[in-house]
Design a protein around this motif. Structure first.
Motif, PDB file in Angstrom:
ATOM      1  N   LYS A 104      42.014  -7.719 -27.559  1.00  0.00           N
ATOM      2  CA  LYS A 104      41.486  -6.487 -26.953  1.00  0.00           C
ATOM      3  C   LYS A 104      39.990  -6.338 -27.224  1.00  0.00           C
ATOM      4  CE  LYS A 104      42.059  -1.455 -26.833  1.00  0.00           C
ATOM      5  NZ  LYS A 104      40.598  -1.222 -26.828  1.00  0.00           N
ATOM      6  N   VAL A 105      39.601  -6.527 -28.478  1.00  0.00           N
ATOM      7  CA  VAL A 105      38.191  -6.390 -28.848  1.00  0.00           C
ATOM      8  C   VAL A 105      37.334  -7.397 -28.094  1.00  0.00           C
ATOM      9  CG1 VAL A 105      36.582  -6.786 -30.752  1.00  0.00           C
ATOM     10  CG2 VAL A 105      38.566  -5.309 -31.092  1.00  0.00           C
ATOM     11  N   ASN A 106      37.794  -8.643 -28.044  1.00  0.00           N
ATOM     12  CA  ASN A 106      37.028  -9.686 -27.347  1.00  0.00           C
ATOM     13  C   ASN A 106      36.910  -9.389 -25.853  1.00  0.00           C
ATOM     14  OD1 ASN A 106      36.552 -11.156 -29.661  1.00  0.00           O
ATOM     15  ND2 ASN A 106      38.258 -12.570 -29.345  1.00  0.00           N
ATOM     16  N   MET A 107      38.010  -8.981 -25.232  1.00  0.00           N
ATOM     17  CA  MET A 107      37.988  -8.728 -23.795  1.00  0.00           C
ATOM     18  C   MET A 107      37.090  -7.546 -23.447  1.00  0.00           C
ATOM     19  SD  MET A 107      41.186  -8.280 -21.144  1.00  0.00           S
ATOM     20  CE  MET A 107      41.404 -10.024 -20.798  1.00  0.00           C
ATOM     21  N   ASP A 108      37.167  -6.477 -24.220  1.00  0.00           N
ATOM     22  CA  ASP A 108      36.319  -5.312 -23.973  1.00  0.00           C
ATOM     23  C   ASP A 108      34.846  -5.664 -24.147  1.00  0.00           C
ATOM     24  OD1 ASP A 108      38.539  -3.777 -23.473  1.00  0.00           O
ATOM     25  OD2 ASP A 108      38.562  -2.782 -25.426  1.00  0.00           O
ATOM     26  N   PHE A 109      34.543  -6.449 -25.173  1.00  0.00           N
ATOM     27  CA  PHE A 109      33.164  -6.856 -25.437  1.00  0.00           C
ATOM     28  C   PHE A 109      32.613  -7.690 -24.284  1.00  0.00           C
ATOM     29  CE2 PHE A 109      30.223 -10.050 -27.231  1.00  0.00           C
ATOM     30  CZ  PHE A 109      29.232  -9.209 -27.712  1.00  0.00           C
ATOM     31  N   ILE A 110      33.403  -8.664 -23.839  1.00  0.00           N
ATOM     32  CA  ILE A 110      32.941  -9.524 -22.746  1.00  0.00           C
ATOM     33  C   ILE A 110      32.739  -8.711 -21.469  1.00  0.00           C
ATOM     34  CG2 ILE A 110      33.568 -11.447 -21.239  1.00  0.00           C
ATOM     35  CD1 ILE A 110      32.622 -12.276 -24.042  1.00  0.00           C
ATOM     36  N   HIS A 111      33.677  -7.808 -21.164  1.00  0.00           N
ATOM     37  CA  HIS A 111      33.552  -7.047 -19.922  1.00  0.00           C
ATOM     38  C   HIS A 111      32.441  -6.008 -19.991  1.00  0.00           C
ATOM     39  CE1 HIS A 111      34.581  -3.706 -17.113  1.00  0.00           C
ATOM     40  NE2 HIS A 111      34.596  -4.732 -16.295  1.00  0.00           N
ATOM     41  N   ASP A 112      32.432  -5.184 -21.031  1.00  0.00           N
ATOM     42  CA  ASP A 112      31.511  -4.046 -21.081  1.00  0.00           C
ATOM     43  C   ASP A 112      30.092  -4.445 -21.449  1.00  0.00           C
ATOM     44  OD1 ASP A 112      33.604  -2.319 -20.463  1.00  0.00           O
ATOM     45  OD2 ASP A 112      34.124  -1.994 -22.565  1.00  0.00           O
ATOM     46  N   VAL A 113      29.953  -5.409 -22.352  1.00  0.00           N
ATOM     47  CA  VAL A 113      28.625  -5.772 -22.862  1.00  0.00           C
ATOM     48  C   VAL A 113      28.032  -6.970 -22.117  1.00  0.00           C
ATOM     49  CG1 VAL A 113      27.319  -6.471 -24.911  1.00  0.00           C
ATOM     50  CG2 VAL A 113      29.254  -4.884 -25.147  1.00  0.00           C
ATOM     51  N   CYS A 114      28.859  -7.991 -21.852  1.00  0.00           N
ATOM     52  CA  CYS A 114      28.315  -9.289 -21.435  1.00  0.00           C
ATOM     53  C   CYS A 114      28.445  -9.634 -19.959  1.00  0.00           C
ATOM     54  CB  CYS A 114      28.996 -10.408 -22.231  1.00  0.00           C
ATOM     55  SG  CYS A 114      28.904 -10.230 -24.004  1.00  0.00           S
ATOM     56  N   TYR A 115      29.460  -9.129 -19.285  1.00  0.00           N
ATOM     57  CA  TYR A 115      29.881  -9.716 -18.017  1.00  0.00           C
ATOM     58  C   TYR A 115      28.767  -9.758 -16.977  1.00  0.00           C
ATOM     59  CZ  TYR A 115      33.330 -11.290 -14.628  1.00  0.00           C
ATOM     60  OH  TYR A 115      34.031 -12.036 -13.728  1.00  0.00           O
ATOM     61  N   GLU A 116      28.136  -8.623 -16.714  1.00  0.00           N
ATOM     62  CA  GLU A 116      27.077  -8.597 -15.691  1.00  0.00           C
ATOM     63  C   GLU A 116      25.884  -9.430 -16.119  1.00  0.00           C
ATOM     64  OE1 GLU A 116      26.313  -4.830 -13.420  1.00  0.00           O
ATOM     65  OE2 GLU A 116      27.489  -3.991 -15.075  1.00  0.00           O
ATOM     66  N   GLY A 117      25.509  -9.312 -17.386  1.00  0.00           N
ATOM     67  CA  GLY A 117      24.328 -10.011 -17.867  1.00  0.00           C
ATOM     68  C   GLY A 117      24.471 -11.516 -17.893  1.00  0.00           C
ATOM     69  N   LEU A 118      25.684 -12.010 -18.076  1.00  0.00           N
ATOM     70  CA  LEU A 118      25.883 -13.457 -18.124  1.00  0.00           C
ATOM     71  C   LEU A 118      25.548 -14.136 -16.798  1.00  0.00           C
ATOM     72  CD1 LEU A 118      29.124 -13.748 -20.269  1.00  0.00           C
ATOM     73  CD2 LEU A 118      26.884 -14.709 -20.821  1.00  0.00           C
ATOM     74  N   PHE A 119      25.465 -13.366 -15.713  1.00  0.00           N
ATOM     75  CA  PHE A 119      25.037 -13.924 -14.435  1.00  0.00           C
ATOM     76  C   PHE A 119      23.625 -14.493 -14.547  1.00  0.00           C
ATOM     77  CE2 PHE A 119      23.305 -13.611 -10.094  1.00  0.00           C
ATOM     78  CZ  PHE A 119      24.275 -14.306  -9.397  1.00  0.00           C
ATOM     79  N   ARG A 120      22.861 -14.003 -15.541  1.00  0.00           N
ATOM     80  CA  ARG A 120      21.479 -14.447 -15.720  1.00  0.00           C
ATOM     81  C   ARG A 120      21.333 -15.415 -16.897  1.00  0.00           C
ATOM     82  NH1 ARG A 120      18.260  -8.701 -14.567  1.00  0.00           N
ATOM     83  NH2 ARG A 120      19.591  -8.052 -12.859  1.00  0.00           N
ATOM     84  N   LEU A 121      22.403 -16.029 -17.292  1.00  0.00           N
ATOM     85  CA  LEU A 121      22.354 -16.968 -18.408  1.00  0.00           C
ATOM     86  C   LEU A 121      21.372 -18.100 -18.138  1.00  0.00           C
ATOM     87  CD1 LEU A 121      23.468 -17.954 -21.155  1.00  0.00           C
ATOM     88  CD2 LEU A 121      25.334 -19.059 -19.897  1.00  0.00           C
ATOM     89  N   ASP A 122      21.299 -18.552 -16.885  1.00  0.00           N
ATOM     90  CA  ASP A 122      20.363 -19.636 -16.564  1.00  0.00           C
ATOM     91  C   ASP A 122      18.920 -19.212 -16.821  1.00  0.00           C
ATOM     92  OD1 ASP A 122      20.511 -17.786 -14.484  1.00  0.00           O
ATOM     93  OD2 ASP A 122      20.299 -19.284 -12.897  1.00  0.00           O
ATOM     94  N   GLN A 123      18.596 -17.965 -16.467  1.00  0.00           N
ATOM     95  CA  GLN A 123      17.236 -17.462 -16.712  1.00  0.00           C
ATOM     96  C   GLN A 123      16.950 -17.380 -18.206  1.00  0.00           C
ATOM     97  OE1 GLN A 123      16.339 -13.815 -14.524  1.00  0.00           O
ATOM     98  NE2 GLN A 123      17.889 -14.355 -13.000  1.00  0.00           N
ATOM     99  N   ALA A 124      17.958 -16.920 -18.961  1.00  0.00           N
ATOM    100  CA  ALA A 124      17.778 -16.779 -20.400  1.00  0.00           C
ATOM    101  C   ALA A 124      17.527 -18.125 -21.061  1.00  0.00           C
ATOM    102  CB  ALA A 124      19.010 -16.101 -21.004  1.00  0.00           C
TER     103      ALA A 124
END
Length: 366
Positions: A104-124
């Motif tokens: 639960k903790v991992n899934m919430d973290f990935i969705h709420d904190v990371c999901y949209e931003g990971l689309f820009r992983l290549d830029q990072a």
């Protein structure tokens, strides 16, 4: 040879299937998350072994039959659900998705904190900056942004951080206080949880929390509510990476918990050098962290390795979950000697105790 006994072909097909799982992983993640969040898994679990048909699930959850069908079929493809006589039932995977706190903790973290931003992983990766953090605003690091993030994002971030660190604190305290420190500097104090546990554990210690002003404001509220304000003080620092910004000094112990992973190797070297200056003679530096190469179970290593892209895209653009040997090398280069290494604290944490090379090998009470 009969094709059905052609193990090589089966291996190739299995590999291709695994590749498709990766290709469709974002789709599966969101569909399975909704199976959980729309209570579909919950009502199916409550039905027990007979399971439920689509119409019954729709009636009990308020989700359309179409929506239930789409989500349940994805769940079926990922072994979250199984089907018999048109009735869906929970598998063991589904059980863990619904009931396991780690999941639960991992899934919430990935969705709420990371999901949209990971689309820009290549830029990072290209820039060395947390390009994905821009989905929440303009900050250099997520640590500066924490007190400004949307409440749901903050909640999931702190739940993730505390789930891993809190489990190790009770195990670590005896190692720290067996050496009877009277003063302790908590670098990266976050919400003050470790500081509170220290003063509860030992009536003689005074703790100084050092962190960004926004973080210390939250910590101060928590400490005031516990009534420990006279034994815990704050030392705000606006930029931990400013080599000219002094750390307070003269401490018997310096504590870093899940802290060094937030920085690049060059930054870690600078922080360790300054931590060395914060120690009193005979003082000890304690580093508590999770290293993927020191985990007993493959699950833990998998979670840790795949947390690194969060640091790249969202946190700071240049840190990661390190291997133990990498941190060991940086500790040695900073002029410390490792006195002890203890594994298996909490959720797979390792506690490293260090002293400066200039210190005697003798303990303070020898």
């Amino acid at each position: 040879m009969d094709k059905k006994f052609d193990s090589g072909k089966k291996e190739v097909l299995r590999a291709r299937y695994e590749a498709q799982k990766i290709a469709f992983a974002p789709v599966v993640f969101q569909a399975v998350r909704l199976l959980r969040d729309l209570n579909i898994l919950k009502v199916i679990e409550a039905a027990g072994k007979p399971g439920l048909k689509i119409e019954a699930i729709a009636e009990q959850t308020g989700v359309s039959c179409y929506g239930v069908t789409i989500l349940c079929e994805t769940g079926l493809s990922q072994d979250v659900l199984e089907i018999k006589d048109d009735c869906y039932r929970l598998t063991n995977v589904g059980h863990f998705l619904l009931n396991d706190e780690l999941t639960k903790v991992n899934m919430d973290f990935i969705h709420d904190v990371c999901y949209e931003g990971l689309f820009r992983l290549d830029q990072a990766i290209a820039t060395g900056k947390p390009s994905g953090l821009e989905v929440f605003g303009k900050w250099s690091t997520i640590y500066e942004a924490l007190s400004h993030l949307p409440p749901k994002v903050q909640k999931s971030w702190f739940a993730f951080d505390h789930f891993y660190s809190d489990s190790a604190f009770p195990d670590a305290l005896p190692y720290v206080f067996d050496l009877k420190p009277k003063s302790l500097l908590d670098i990266g104090a976050n919400t003050g949880k470790f500081a509170i546990q220290c003063v509860r554990h030992n009536p003689d210690v005074h703790v100084t929390m050092m962190d960004l002003p926004g973080q210390l404001a939250k910590a101060k509220e928590n400490i005031a509510a516990q009534g420990f304000g006279n034994r815990i003080t704050e030392y705000p620092i606006c930029d931990l990476l400013d080599s000219k910004a002094p750390f307070p000094g003269g401490f018997d112990a310096v504590w870093m918990s899940q802290f060094l992973v937030c920085f690049s190797e060059a930054q870690i070297s600078s922080l360790l050098e300054r931590a060395k200056e914060a120690l009193a003679p005979q003082g000890n530096l304690f580093i508590l962290d999770t290293y993927w190469d020191r985990q007993k179970h493959e699950i833990a290593a998998y979670c840790l390795i795949n947390s690194s892209p969060y640091f790249t895209a969202m946190a700071n653009g240049n840190s990661r979950m390190y291997r133990f040997s990498q941190i060991e090398s940086l500790i040695t280069k900073a002029g410390f000697r490792i006195e002890s290494v203890d594994d298996g604290l909490g959720m797979g944490h390792t506690l490293i105790r260090c002293r400066t090379n200039s210190n005697s090998a003798c303990l303070p009470d020898c």
